[in-house]
Design an enzyme around this catalytic site. Structure first.
Site, PDB file in Angstrom:
ATOM      1  CB  CYS A  88      -3.886  -0.914  -2.011  1.00  0.00           C
ATOM      2  SG  CYS A  88      -2.048  -0.035  -1.830  1.00  0.00           S
ATOM      3  CB  CYS A  92      -0.469   5.383   2.523  1.00  0.00           C
ATOM      4  SG  CYS A  92       0.625   4.031   1.438  1.00  0.00           S
ATOM      5  CB  CYS A  95      -4.193   6.270   1.000  1.00  0.00           C
ATOM      6  SG  CYS A  95      -5.148   5.391  -0.896  1.00  0.00           S
TER       7      CYS A  95
HETATM    8  S1  SF4 Z   1      -1.200   5.622  -1.455  1.00  0.00           S
HETATM    9 FE1  SF4 Z   1      -3.208   4.110  -1.398  1.00  0.00          FE
HETATM   10  S2  SF4 Z   1      -3.147   3.110  -3.283  1.00  0.00           S
HETATM   11 FE2  SF4 Z   1      -0.958   4.047  -2.971  1.00  0.00          FE
HETATM   12  S3  SF4 Z   1       0.196   2.374  -1.930  1.00  0.00           S
HETATM   13 FE3  SF4 Z   1      -0.860   3.598  -0.234  1.00  0.00          FE
HETATM   14  S4  SF4 Z   1      -2.666   2.819   0.159  1.00  0.00           S
HETATM   15 FE4  SF4 Z   1      -2.070   1.902  -1.792  1.00  0.00          FE
END
Ligand code: SF4
Length: 372
Positions: A88, A92, A95
């Site tokens: 990614c 986040c 996540c």
């Molecule tokens: S939640 Fe995880 S997979 Fe989704 S955009 Fe954020 S870092 Fe990427």
């Protein structure tokens, strides 16, 4: 005497039955004198017939069991999520499918997996990640294959940052639903969450989401939004933007902690414990947005085990023990066996409305812009 008469009648009836169903050369005599002589053999035949009945019933039950079993598998795998890679471009903090590796299957094996799912009864596939648009070619080919060769409804969940109009021109026709994660419409909050570059002077994430919404409208693709409600955004009022974006579905998830992903342990890349919200805080967010008809609230209790998740090696992920335990790959042991290791809660899947109208109307491309 009367017992003997009744025995004889029953015996004669059974012999009559036998003679009716068997070829002539096996017929038994019905005269009383013959019956006396053949009584011993006849009794053996009657006993054998009596014993065979339950046996036949058991055999027939076993014969039907694979069919029942496969029909139960097809009911359970109707909708499957395939995380094609953990890679990614965002970070986040909450996540729970973190970049623990950069593995992904070759296109041939990924397509084989889709065929196995199709034969087991999968009707809708959702491609997710990581960020699936980091591998646009693979993603496009899988969408095309799932739609054209497997007859599945195709959905994608993306963070929206890498979706190009060229990709949509080529592969948009194979996509039914495009979902984008939108956790905030405030650039500072997005930066705190880990979405985007952290440049709070530009509302970069929101600009991208608006662009994706426009592309969906141009290509007749159903637009969906996902929001993770956490301690950084639970007080936000998103009504104005959501009304503008007009998603066909808007899922709001309560921030979820999973061991080995975001629980702050030695094997976790993330620590999202401080981002958790209580059920009351989550419910207050839902209440604030209750005028949004597309809103679908999913607190932890609903979400945790009600999704069938396949990781980058096509292994089901069992989240029932607050972690993600991978099954064997469907490429190695088939869908049914891998499914038995998935910890999937079908009842909750049904209760959360896991089956819905997931195919777009392809005869009616929606070319109306939302951004006039
Ligand atoms: S939640 Fe995880 S997979 Fe989704 S955009 Fe954020 S870092 Fe990427």
């Amino acid at each position: 005497m009367s017992a003997h008469f009744s025995f004889t009648c029953t015996r004669n009836f059974l012999i009559w039955l036998w003679n009716n169903f068997m070829p002539a050369r096996y017929h038994l005599p019905l005269t009383y004198s013959h019956l006396i002589r053949l009584e011993r053999n006849t009794m053996m035949i009657i006993t054998a017939m009596t014993l065979m009945m339950p046996l036949l019933l058991v055999v027939s039950a076993f014969n039907t069991s694979p069919q029942s079993s496969s029909s139960s598998v097809s009911n359970r795998v109707k909708s499957v999520n395939y995380f094609i890679s953990r890679e990614c471009n965002y970070k986040c903090k909450f996540c729970f499918h973190t970049q623990k590796n950069t593995n992904k299957l070759g296109i041939g094996n990924a397509k084989l997996g889709l065929q196995l799912l199709q034969h087991s009864g999968t009707e809708k596939i959702n491609f997710a990640g990581g960020e699936p648009f980091l591998n646009p070619q693979v993603l496009g080919e899988l969408c095309q294959f799932a739609h054209s060769e497997c007859g599945m409804a195709v959905s994608i969940i993306s963070n929206g940052s890498l979706i190009k109009s060229e990709w949509m021109d080529r592969y948009g026709q194979y996509v039914d639903i495009l979902g984008v994660s939108v956790d905030s419409f405030d650039p500072a909050t997005n930066a705190l969450i880990g979405r985007g570059t952290g440049d709070t002077t530009k509302n970069q994430h929101v600009s991208r989401v608006l662009k994706v919404r426009e592309l969906c409208a141009q290509h007749g693709i159903l637009f969906k939004m996902n929001t993770v409600v956490c301690s950084l955004n639970h007080r936000e009022d998103m009504n104005e933007y959501v009304t503008t974006l007009d998603p066909y579905r808007w899922k709001a998830f309560q921030c979820l902690i999973l061991q080995g992903e975001n629980a702050g342990g030695v094997n976790d890349l993330n620590d999202a414990r401080e981002l958790q919200v209580t059920r009351e805080e989550f419910d207050a967010f839902i209440q604030r947005h209750s005028e949004q008809s597309a809103l679908i609230p999913e607190p932890n209790t609903v979400m945790q085990n009600s999704y069938l998740l396949l990781d980058e090696e096509l292994r089901f992920l069992d989240c029932s023990e607050n972690g993600k335990i991978p099954s064997q790959s469907i490429l190695e042991v088939g869908v049914e066996r891998a499914l038995s290791q998935a910890g999937f809660d079908d009842d909750m899947f049904q209760k959360r409305g896991g089956i819905f109208e997931w195919t777009r109307d392809r005869g009616d491309s929606n070319d109306s812009s939302i951004l006039k």
